[in-house]
Motif scaffolding. Sequence first.
Motif, PDB file in Angstrom:
ATOM      1  N   ASP A  15       0.540  -1.142   0.307  1.00 20.25           N
ATOM      2  CA  ASP A  15       0.642   0.250   0.377  1.00 20.25           C
ATOM      3  C   ASP A  15       0.973   1.306  -0.059  1.00 20.25           C
ATOM      4  N   LEU A  18       1.615   2.171  -3.525  1.00 21.86           N
ATOM      5  CA  LEU A  18       1.178   2.601  -4.168  1.00 21.86           C
ATOM      6  C   LEU A  18       0.633   3.660  -4.084  1.00 21.86           C
ATOM      7  N   ARG A  19       0.945   4.267  -2.648  1.00 18.27           N
ATOM      8  CA  ARG A  19       0.979   5.536  -2.418  1.00 18.27           C
ATOM      9  C   ARG A  19       2.258   5.817  -2.692  1.00 18.27           C
ATOM     10  N   ASP A  21       4.572   8.297  -4.542  1.00 22.66           N
ATOM     11  CA  ASP A  21       4.292  10.006  -5.372  1.00 22.66           C
ATOM     12  C   ASP A  21       4.725   9.949  -7.007  1.00 22.66           C
ATOM     13  N   ARG A  24       2.215   6.608  -8.224  1.00 24.59           N
ATOM     14  CA  ARG A  24       1.025   7.563  -8.433  1.00 24.59           C
ATOM     15  C   ARG A  24       1.001   8.101  -9.652  1.00 24.59           C
ATOM     16  N   ARG A  25       1.931   8.974  -9.700  1.00 26.48           N
ATOM     17  CA  ARG A  25       2.083   9.395 -11.230  1.00 26.48           C
ATOM     18  C   ARG A  25       2.139   8.766 -12.951  1.00 26.48           C
ATOM     19  N   ILE A  27       0.999   5.555 -12.655  1.00 35.69           N
ATOM     20  CA  ILE A  27      -0.782   5.248 -12.849  1.00 35.69           C
ATOM     21  C   ILE A  27      -1.641   6.264 -13.372  1.00 35.69           C
ATOM     22  N   TYR A  28      -1.777   7.548 -12.839  1.00 34.75           N
ATOM     23  CA  TYR A  28      -2.596   8.097 -13.295  1.00 34.75           C
ATOM     24  C   TYR A  28      -1.852   9.122 -14.438  1.00 34.75           C
ATOM     25  N   TYR A  53      -4.445  -0.118 -11.633  1.00 32.52           N
ATOM     26  CA  TYR A  53      -3.739  -0.363 -10.063  1.00 32.52           C
ATOM     27  C   TYR A  53      -3.562  -2.041  -9.952  1.00 32.52           C
TER      28      TYR A  53
END
Length: 108
Positions: A15, A18-19, A21, A24-25, A27-28, A53
């Motif tokens: 987790d 996955l958080r 930065d 996250r960048r 994936i997004y 994800y």
Amino acid sequence: MSYRAQERREMNLADELLRFDPVRRLIYGAAYRWTNAYQDKRLTFEDFLSAFYEAVWRVIDAYTWATDFYLYETMSRAIQKRGLSILRATGTDKRRAFHEALPLADEI
């Protein structure tokens, strides 16, 4: 961080990855790019985000630090493959430009 994940195999560490930065960048950013490229195929941002994800989660879970590739490279490759799988599942791929959707009356 990937070395610690390999050593401890704790769910909260996955987790935490996955958080992180840059993850996250990754994936997004990929979800935005795939959504903009295929927005006329009835695929939403959330479809891609959820699938990416899931792909990254599986990569983190199965990753060992003693491989030839870095974790970031492996995640990037998994996202690319998952995006192509989503396109193939909808009946389109990068060779075909149009997705033929049935009207709502024909689907019922």
